[in-house]
Design a protein around this motif. Sequence first.
Motif, PDB file in Angstrom:
ATOM      1  N   MET A  96      48.757 101.536 -35.766  1.00 11.22           N
ATOM      2  CA  MET A  96      49.060 102.770 -35.034  1.00 11.22           C
ATOM      3  C   MET A  96      47.802 103.573 -34.745  1.00 11.22           C
ATOM      4  N   CYS A  97      46.757 103.342 -35.484  1.00 12.54           N
ATOM      5  CA  CYS A  97      45.575 104.211 -35.438  1.00 12.54           C
ATOM      6  C   CYS A  97      44.305 103.450 -35.076  1.00 12.54           C
ATOM      7  N   ASP A  98      44.430 102.366 -34.360  1.00  4.28           N
ATOM      8  CA  ASP A  98      43.263 101.533 -34.094  1.00  4.28           C
ATOM      9  C   ASP A  98      42.441 102.039 -32.907  1.00  4.28           C
ATOM     10  N   ASP A  99      41.370 101.312 -32.615  1.00  4.41           N
ATOM     11  CA  ASP A  99      40.472 101.703 -31.526  1.00  4.41           C
ATOM     12  C   ASP A  99      41.167 101.686 -30.166  1.00  4.41           C
ATOM     13  N   LYS A 100      42.193 100.851 -30.007  1.00  6.09           N
ATOM     14  CA  LYS A 100      42.918 100.823 -28.731  1.00  6.09           C
ATOM     15  C   LYS A 100      43.604 102.159 -28.454  1.00  6.09           C
ATOM     16  N   VAL A 101      44.120 102.795 -29.490  1.00  8.93           N
ATOM     17  CA  VAL A 101      44.767 104.106 -29.326  1.00  8.93           C
ATOM     18  C   VAL A 101      43.722 105.131 -28.906  1.00  8.93           C
ATOM     19  N   VAL A 102      42.595 105.128 -29.577  1.00 11.17           N
ATOM     20  CA  VAL A 102      41.520 106.059 -29.242  1.00 11.17           C
ATOM     21  C   VAL A 102      41.051 105.817 -27.811  1.00 11.17           C
ATOM     22  N   ASP A 103      40.895 104.560 -27.435  1.00  7.05           N
ATOM     23  CA  ASP A 103      40.452 104.229 -26.085  1.00  7.05           C
ATOM     24  C   ASP A 103      41.468 104.673 -25.038  1.00  7.05           C
ATOM     25  N   TYR A 104      42.770 104.506 -25.346  1.00  8.61           N
ATOM     26  CA  TYR A 104      43.807 104.967 -24.417  1.00  8.61           C
ATOM     27  C   TYR A 104      43.682 106.476 -24.193  1.00  8.61           C
ATOM     28  N   ILE A 105      43.551 107.223 -25.271  1.00  9.82           N
ATOM     29  CA  ILE A 105      43.436 108.681 -25.155  1.00  9.82           C
ATOM     30  C   ILE A 105      42.161 109.038 -24.390  1.00  9.82           C
ATOM     31  N   ARG A 106      41.076 108.365 -24.689  1.00  9.13           N
ATOM     32  CA  ARG A 106      39.808 108.625 -24.013  1.00  9.13           C
ATOM     33  C   ARG A 106      39.926 108.378 -22.507  1.00  9.13           C
ATOM     34  N   ARG A 107      40.670 107.341 -22.126  1.00  9.37           N
ATOM     35  CA  ARG A 107      40.867 107.041 -20.703  1.00  9.37           C
ATOM     36  C   ARG A 107      41.720 108.089 -20.002  1.00  9.37           C
ATOM     37  N   CYS A 108      42.433 108.906 -20.755  1.00 11.50           N
ATOM     38  CA  CYS A 108      43.230 109.994 -20.168  1.00 11.50           C
ATOM     39  C   CYS A 108      42.359 111.193 -19.798  1.00 11.50           C
ATOM     40  N   GLN A 109      41.115 111.224 -20.283  1.00 12.91           N
ATOM     41  CA  GLN A 109      40.228 112.331 -19.932  1.00 12.91           C
ATOM     42  C   GLN A 109      39.802 112.182 -18.476  1.00 12.91           C
ATOM     43  N   THR A 110      39.923 113.264 -17.722  1.00 13.78           N
ATOM     44  CA  THR A 110      39.616 113.240 -16.295  1.00 13.78           C
ATOM     45  C   THR A 110      38.136 113.515 -16.047  1.00 13.78           C
ATOM     46  N   PHE A 111      37.717 113.319 -14.818  1.00  8.98           N
ATOM     47  CA  PHE A 111      36.324 113.584 -14.448  1.00  8.98           C
ATOM     48  C   PHE A 111      35.972 115.057 -14.636  1.00  8.98           C
ATOM     49  N   GLU A 112      36.982 115.932 -14.632  1.00  5.70           N
ATOM     50  CA  GLU A 112      36.752 117.373 -14.821  1.00  5.70           C
ATOM     51  C   GLU A 112      36.558 117.740 -16.286  1.00  5.70           C
ATOM     52  N   GLY A 113      37.048 116.869 -17.172  1.00  4.07           N
ATOM     53  CA  GLY A 113      36.931 117.131 -18.603  1.00  4.07           C
ATOM     54  C   GLY A 113      38.247 117.358 -19.311  1.00  4.07           C
ATOM     55  N   GLY A 114      39.313 117.664 -18.552  1.00  4.00           N
ATOM     56  CA  GLY A 114      40.635 117.847 -19.147  1.00  4.00           C
ATOM     57  C   GLY A 114      41.300 116.504 -19.408  1.00  4.00           C
ATOM     58  N   PHE A 115      42.578 116.541 -19.697  1.00  2.00           N
ATOM     59  CA  PHE A 115      43.327 115.312 -19.968  1.00  2.00           C
ATOM     60  C   PHE A 115      44.600 115.274 -19.148  1.00  2.00           C
ATOM     61  N   GLY A 116      44.846 114.113 -18.557  1.00  2.00           N
ATOM     62  CA  GLY A 116      46.116 113.869 -17.894  1.00  2.00           C
ATOM     63  C   GLY A 116      47.064 113.183 -18.855  1.00  2.00           C
ATOM     64  N   GLY A 117      48.304 113.067 -18.457  1.00  2.00           N
ATOM     65  CA  GLY A 117      49.293 112.417 -19.303  1.00  2.00           C
ATOM     66  C   GLY A 117      49.035 110.931 -19.474  1.00  2.00           C
ATOM     67  N   GLU A 118      48.462 110.327 -18.454  1.00  2.00           N
ATOM     68  CA  GLU A 118      48.129 108.905 -18.441  1.00  2.00           C
ATOM     69  C   GLU A 118      46.741 108.763 -17.830  1.00  2.00           C
ATOM     70  N   PRO A 119      46.095 107.637 -18.027  1.00  2.00           N
ATOM     71  CA  PRO A 119      44.797 107.444 -17.366  1.00  2.00           C
ATOM     72  C   PRO A 119      44.941 107.570 -15.848  1.00  2.00           C
ATOM     73  N   GLY A 120      44.020 108.287 -15.237  1.00  2.00           N
ATOM     74  CA  GLY A 120      44.007 108.418 -13.792  1.00  2.00           C
ATOM     75  C   GLY A 120      44.882 109.521 -13.222  1.00  2.00           C
TER      76      GLY A 120
END
Length: 144
Positions: free
Chosen positions: A75-99
């Motif tokens: 539940m807490c592996d690097d894939k989870v962290v990477d998923y959350i990181r991919r939700c960060q937008t070019f502006e710096g905020g976070f969307g619900g999903e990547p992109g």
Amino acid sequence: VLALAIIATNSESKDVAQLALDYLAQIRLPLKNWFLRLKQPDGGFRMHFDGEVDVRATYTILCCAKLLNIAVDEMCDDKVVDYIRRCQTFEGGFGGEPGTEAHGGYAYCAIAALQLLNRISSIDIPALRGWLVRRQMAYEGGFQ
């Protein structure tokens, strides 16, 4: 889970508190198994079977798993962290999903999930800070 945790810790009735604790103890392992089935190959979690995969679900599952002490490595592996990181937008905020477009609620879920994982440093903090500052309104003083 969160409501039961509140009842278990804040109830004036010891009987009600004990019922909540007993129920939480009963559902721990079934919830762990269900949470693991909701995890997606990209690291995100579904809200429910056939439901959306987004950072809200990821935060909610991590929060409940941590409270119940069932947050296993899967539940807490690097894939989870990477998923959350991919939700960060070019502006710096976070969307619900990547992109997707950044939103305050998703930003909260992303930051809280990363904090639960002790991985807050894995995101672009200066960009997030800038995005948050730009959300504050000059006249009203509140946030967009």
